[in-house]
Design a protein around this motif. Structure first.
Motif, mmCIF file in Angstrom:
data_model
loop_
_atom_site.group_PDB
_atom_site.id
_atom_site.type_symbol
_atom_site.label_atom_id
_atom_site.label_comp_id
_atom_site.label_asym_id
_atom_site.label_seq_id
_atom_site.Cartn_x
_atom_site.Cartn_y
_atom_site.Cartn_z
ATOM 1 N N LEU A 1 0.818 -1.216 0.000
ATOM 2 C CA LEU A 1 0.000 0.000 0.000
ATOM 3 C C LEU A 1 0.851 1.265 0.000
ATOM 4 O O LEU A 1 0.342 2.362 -0.270
ATOM 5 N N ALA A 2 2.151 1.124 0.244
ATOM 6 C CA ALA A 2 3.053 2.276 0.152
ATOM 7 C C ALA A 2 3.091 2.831 -1.271
ATOM 8 O O ALA A 2 3.379 4.008 -1.470
ATOM 9 N N VAL A 3 2.795 1.981 -2.268
ATOM 10 C CA VAL A 3 2.714 2.466 -3.652
ATOM 11 C C VAL A 3 1.640 3.537 -3.744
ATOM 12 O O VAL A 3 1.831 4.588 -4.361
ATOM 13 N N GLN A 4 0.501 3.281 -3.127
ATOM 14 C CA GLN A 4 -0.603 4.235 -3.191
ATOM 15 C C GLN A 4 -0.272 5.518 -2.439
ATOM 16 O O GLN A 4 -0.763 6.591 -2.787
ATOM 17 N N GLU A 5 0.587 5.406 -1.442
ATOM 18 C CA GLU A 5 1.049 6.598 -0.716
ATOM 19 C C GLU A 5 2.048 7.393 -1.569
ATOM 20 O O GLU A 5 1.935 8.610 -1.694
#
Length: 193
Positions: free
Chosen positions: A54-58
């Motif tokens: 989910l760090a990609v989305q951040e």
């Protein structure tokens, strides 16, 4: 599908915002290890651990993210959705009208160990999964990247292997040789390691 790979400087700027570990991967990782560019690239790859996906989305909060569902189907990746094992690639672009700019690859872990998707018996401490250039760019350890490329080497993978050989130290060569033997038994690169 049209690709216009983001420059490494842009990738570093975008991903430096997150706290999770990440590494430049693919051919660019080899070039960072070698210290200079030596071939063209069709895309730019970033590796994250699945647990940190989910760090990609951040990092790319205003971008579009598309999950590459096997076998070869792209679908929108919903905010907060956790992608299961087997969905290992995320294609990213700033907008629907923009070309693809960054491909994110997800790899597995067990505890503090990275676990290869190629062969779960091939493992490594997450803390030893990458290296960092003098100017602070994290990249996938050369021997690990070569192992990933070794499955079905294409001409560009052969170029990467030949360019990386001189910079591999004895421990890196041994790790790569052991991983190749473990996974493939025989491999054409073994004679050159």
């Amino acid at each position: 599908m049209t690709w216009d790979p983001a420059p490494l400087s842009e990738v570093v700027e975008l991903f430096s915002r997150i706290r999770a570990p990440w590494w430049i991967a693919g051919g660019y990782a080899i070039e960072l290890a070698v210290g200079h560019a030596f071939r063209n690239h069709g895309d730019v790859d970033v590796l994250l651990l699945r647990r940190d996906q989910l760090a990609v989305q951040e990092a790319l909060a205003t971008w579009e993210w598309w999950a590459a569902d096997p076998p070869g189907t792209l679908r929108p990746w919903r905010r907060g959705e956790l992608l299961p094992p087997g969905v290992d690639d995320i294609w990213c672009r700033p907008s629907a009208s923009a070309p693809w700019r960054i491909q994110v690859m997800l790899d597995e872990t067990e505890g503090d160990s990275w676990v290869s998707r190629r062969d779960p018996a091939v493992r490594r401490a997450v803390t030893e999964l990458g290296a960092v250039t003098a100017d602070g760019i994290p990249y996938l350890a050369t021997e690990v990247q070569l192992f990933v490329k070794a499955r079905h080497p294409r001409p560009k993978d052969e170029l990467d292997f030949l360019a990386a050989l001189p910079v591999l130290n004895p421990a890196q060569r041994q790790w790569l040789a052991d991983a190749l033997r473990q996974t493939f038994g025989e491999h054409p690169w073994l004679d050159r390691l």
